[in-house]
Design an enzyme around this catalytic site. Structure first.
Site, PDB file in Angstrom:
ATOM      1  N   ASP A 137     -13.446   2.370  -0.958  1.00  0.00           N
ATOM      2  CA  ASP A 137     -12.395   3.026  -1.708  1.00  0.00           C
ATOM      3  C   ASP A 137     -11.462   1.927  -2.229  1.00  0.00           C
ATOM      4  O   ASP A 137     -11.492   0.796  -1.736  1.00  0.00           O
ATOM      5  CB  ASP A 137     -11.648   3.997  -0.795  1.00  0.00           C
ATOM      6  CG  ASP A 137     -10.499   4.694  -1.482  1.00  0.00           C
ATOM      7  OD1 ASP A 137     -10.681   5.152  -2.619  1.00  0.00           O
ATOM      8  OD2 ASP A 137      -9.409   4.761  -0.876  1.00  0.00           O
TER       9      ASP A 137
ATOM     10  N   ASP B 297      -7.565   2.213  -3.503  1.00  0.00           N
ATOM     11  CA  ASP B 297      -6.188   2.253  -3.019  1.00  0.00           C
ATOM     12  C   ASP B 297      -6.140   2.508  -1.513  1.00  0.00           C
ATOM     13  O   ASP B 297      -6.690   3.488  -1.022  1.00  0.00           O
ATOM     14  CB  ASP B 297      -5.408   3.361  -3.730  1.00  0.00           C
ATOM     15  CG  ASP B 297      -5.390   3.165  -5.232  1.00  0.00           C
ATOM     16  OD1 ASP B 297      -4.476   2.486  -5.717  1.00  0.00           O
ATOM     17  OD2 ASP B 297      -6.296   3.675  -5.923  1.00  0.00           O
TER      18      ASP B 297
END
Length: 220
Positions: A10, A12
């Site tokens: 991922d 952020d």
């Protein structure tokens, strides 16, 4: 443990710390609305939920509520103006990426962030010349927790989903990874949201810090 053929992250809260800019955009908007800024500690956990979560915590509105769409659009405009003011790669992530590169283990990014925001962040942090695949929230017709973005990343890498590991800091990352047939690792250093505790997400392991990923992968 069979060694993974690829690692997917991922963005952020897992690879990069974008909370200062996202929280800053939310407080910029609160000031524009005549409201006092919220403490950073209140905004940070919700960064992983994107504009929906930031408008939710900053204004107490959810999709469908009157005024939500206008505030969401205004928030995104403010965020676009400060994408890289304070956003940085997590300090402890950089040696992990270097170790993966040295081991010849390809890695990619799968984020719910729209490509118009994700690509400038990845490029601005010089990750674009290293990442093997970037799948954004609008790359496919679906976003996480649907597995399709992860499956698209595995296709781009030419790797079976079962040979991929997905690392994320939100419950929906783990849901998406499991649905895609990947092994999943929860990033304990991330934003984590406000729902179930990380230990209840059903990940194959909870990583307390980025270096633990190398240990889990058995990468020297």
């Amino acid at each position: 443990m069979a060694r993974a053929a690829a690692v997917l992250f991922d963005l952020d809260g897992t690879l990069v710390d974008s909370a200062p800019d996202l929280a800053g955009a939310a407080n910029d908007l609160r000031r524009a609305q005549g409201l006092a800024p919220l403490p950073y500690e209140r905004l940070r956990p919700m960064v992983g939920t994107g504009a929906r979560g930031m408008v939710g915590v900053a204004f107490g509105l959810a999709p469908g509520d009157p005024g939500f769409e206008e505030l969401r659009d205004a928030f995104l405009a403010r965020y676009a103006a400060r994408l890289l003011d304070e956003t940085r790669i997590f300090e402890a992530i950089e040696p992990v990426l270097a170790a993966l590169d040295a081991a010849g283990l390809r890695w990619g990014i799968v984020t719910n962030k729209a490509m118009r925001y994700a690509e400038p962040v990845v490029r601005g942090l010089a990750l674009d010349v290293r990442v093997a695949a970037l799948v954004a929230g609008d790359t496919t017709p679906f976003s996480k927790p649907h597995p399709e973005p992860l499956l698209e990343a595995s296709r781009r890498l030419g790797v079976l989903p079962a040979d991929c590991v997905y690392v994320g800091d939100d419950h929906r990352d783990i849901v998406a990874g499991r649905a895609a047939g990947m092994r999943t690792l929860a990033a304990g250093w991330g934003y984590l949201g406000s729902g179930e505790p990380i230990e209840a997400w059903g990940a194959d392991a909870v990583l307390v810090d980025p270096i633990a990923l190398l240990q889990w992968l058995e990468v020297a």
